[in-house]
Scaffold this motif. Sequence first.
Motif, PDB file in Angstrom:
ATOM      1  N   HIS A 253      47.206  43.259  43.271  1.00 21.58           N
ATOM      2  CA  HIS A 253      47.547  42.577  42.012  1.00 21.58           C
ATOM      3  C   HIS A 253      46.488  42.943  40.974  1.00 21.58           C
ATOM      4  O   HIS A 253      45.308  42.651  41.148  1.00 21.58           O
ATOM      5  N   VAL A 254      46.919  43.596  39.918  1.00 17.27           N
ATOM      6  CA  VAL A 254      46.031  44.012  38.828  1.00 17.27           C
ATOM      7  C   VAL A 254      46.184  43.053  37.660  1.00 17.27           C
ATOM      8  O   VAL A 254      47.310  42.761  37.228  1.00 17.27           O
ATOM      9  N   GLY A 271      49.050  48.274  31.699  1.00 18.75           N
ATOM     10  CA  GLY A 271      49.823  47.525  32.680  1.00 18.75           C
ATOM     11  C   GLY A 271      50.957  48.320  33.284  1.00 18.75           C
ATOM     12  O   GLY A 271      51.165  48.322  34.507  1.00 18.75           O
ATOM     13  N   ALA A 274      49.657  50.908  35.681  1.00 16.28           N
ATOM     14  CA  ALA A 274      49.279  50.319  36.967  1.00 16.28           C
ATOM     15  C   ALA A 274      50.495  50.141  37.860  1.00 16.28           C
ATOM     16  O   ALA A 274      50.442  50.406  39.073  1.00 16.28           O
ATOM     17  N   ALA A 279      50.693  49.612  41.977  1.00 11.88           N
ATOM     18  CA  ALA A 279      50.272  48.224  42.134  1.00 11.88           C
ATOM     19  C   ALA A 279      51.490  47.349  42.400  1.00 11.88           C
ATOM     20  O   ALA A 279      52.547  47.528  41.781  1.00 11.88           O
ATOM     21  N   VAL A 282      51.404  43.215  38.491  1.00  8.32           N
ATOM     22  CA  VAL A 282      50.550  43.417  37.325  1.00  8.32           C
ATOM     23  C   VAL A 282      50.767  42.274  36.342  1.00  8.32           C
ATOM     24  O   VAL A 282      51.913  41.976  35.975  1.00  8.32           O
ATOM     25  N   GLY A 445      44.746  51.838  33.776  1.00  8.92           N
ATOM     26  CA  GLY A 445      45.741  51.232  34.653  1.00  8.92           C
ATOM     27  C   GLY A 445      45.878  51.943  35.974  1.00  8.92           C
ATOM     28  O   GLY A 445      46.020  51.313  37.030  1.00  8.92           O
ATOM     29  N   ALA A 449      45.030  50.299  39.617  1.00  5.22           N
ATOM     30  CA  ALA A 449      46.083  50.212  40.634  1.00  5.22           C
ATOM     31  C   ALA A 449      45.623  50.782  41.967  1.00  5.22           C
ATOM     32  O   ALA A 449      45.890  50.198  43.037  1.00  5.22           O
TER      33      ALA A 449
END
Length: 504
Positions: A253-254, A271, A274, A279, A282, A445, A449
């Motif tokens: 979780h970014v 975002g 990512a 990821a 996000v 991003g 990730a």
Amino acid sequence: MRRIPDSDRLPHALYRAEQVRRLDRLAIERFGVSGIELMERAGAVAYRLLRVRWPNARRLTVLAGMGNNGGDGYVVARLARAAGLDTRVLQLGKADQVRGEAALSLAAYRDAGGVIEDYLGLPRKTDLYVDALFGTGLVRPVTGPWAEAITALNAQRAPVLALDLPSGLHADTGCVLGVAVRASVTVSFIGLKLGLFVGAGAEYRGEVHFSALEVPAQVYAGEILAAVRIDWARESRLLTPRSRIAHKGDCGHVLVVGGAPGMSGAARLAGEAALRAGAGLVTIATHPRHADWLNLDRPELMVAAVERPEDLDTLIERADVVAIGPGLGRGDWGRRLWERVRGLSHPLVVDADALNLLAESPGAGPDWILTPHPGEAARLLGSATAEIQSDRLAGARQIQARFGGVVVLKGAGTIVHGPAPRVPAVCSDGNPGMATAGAGDVLTGVIAALRAQGLETEAAARAGVCLHAAAGDLAARAGERGLIATDIIAALRTLSNGLAKVDR
């Protein structure tokens, strides 16, 4: 035509000029390979390369200097003349003052019937030039007839093969020493020179080939690398296939913190990048002014309106990695969020205005990745951008020593510098089309990730830099001019799943 030794697969080891000289001496003194034999091998490799690369060339002009680089050029000229090519050697500096192995090579060319001409200007017609003016020992600006010859060489249209290093390029920093040859192809010998991949190296080197000249492998054993060349072909091995029973929580979780009023696009780009880099989740923590619509056309992004620093607390608890800086601004809102985040124990990726705020109030972090461009790097060190660019590796090293963590110094030949004793890395992927707004936010991003998916700090930085650069190369297949940041994002998924290869 025989295949070019070692040339279709470049090594990853990069060396400074002094190191290559030590390797050369060791091959001579301990392993009995004479200096003239190394020169003969270098000239032969270069000659075979030019015949493969320019098979229709019939008129060859060699620009020879006073040192061993000129000696290599004389070997090329002798072999070309023996093969029936119309060959001219233009000598800069007095031929009777050439010494050592270069003098032996010059004499062999003369004994074979070759004529040496003083340089009085370039010929009106030639198919190919060989740059054999300066080797790796050049450290001062090029002046006089040498500068005139290089300027003339760059102004004409025939291709140029540079031996070992384009003349006028600093072998360690890639800086142009007044003027440098813009080579079509460079063939490097014994050790790949660091300067070909940092500074202005990418602008002047052209296509790069390499030969170890059959130097014994033991010669290299005691030499610590100056840097290692990295690319996506190598770093992609870090992205192993996912478990068949993986869920989004397993994929990290970014949290992206940024997007002050008027700068929401930067946070959005980070975002989405990512997500495309794998990821599982996000969240973008952004200014309330645009939080309601930031993800309208990308509903997979979660968006949280953040007015006060304490609004971040719950979001941070859920995150595996925090990326801060894209569109953060240096106003009161951005400053307060930065102060809340900078002391976290979470892995951090620090970019853009977060770096500028860090420069104003320096401090070290153990588990963060700093991603400055040269201007931000200069602010971090209190220096000038030109000073950073004059020795990018030294700049990255100084930032890492002062601020800790891992430093990603962006630019042509992006450098990844972690704590000692790890060797710094230089990315050889990427292209000028990536000089576009938002590309750095995409990189933030991507790195976040990969860190969230379990790669350790430096590995995430290296792999993220190379994935980002290779995605830029894939996007550039449609043309470098006009490439935009979202084009890079679009290529991330394909590359990170091994569904395409970039061959530039």
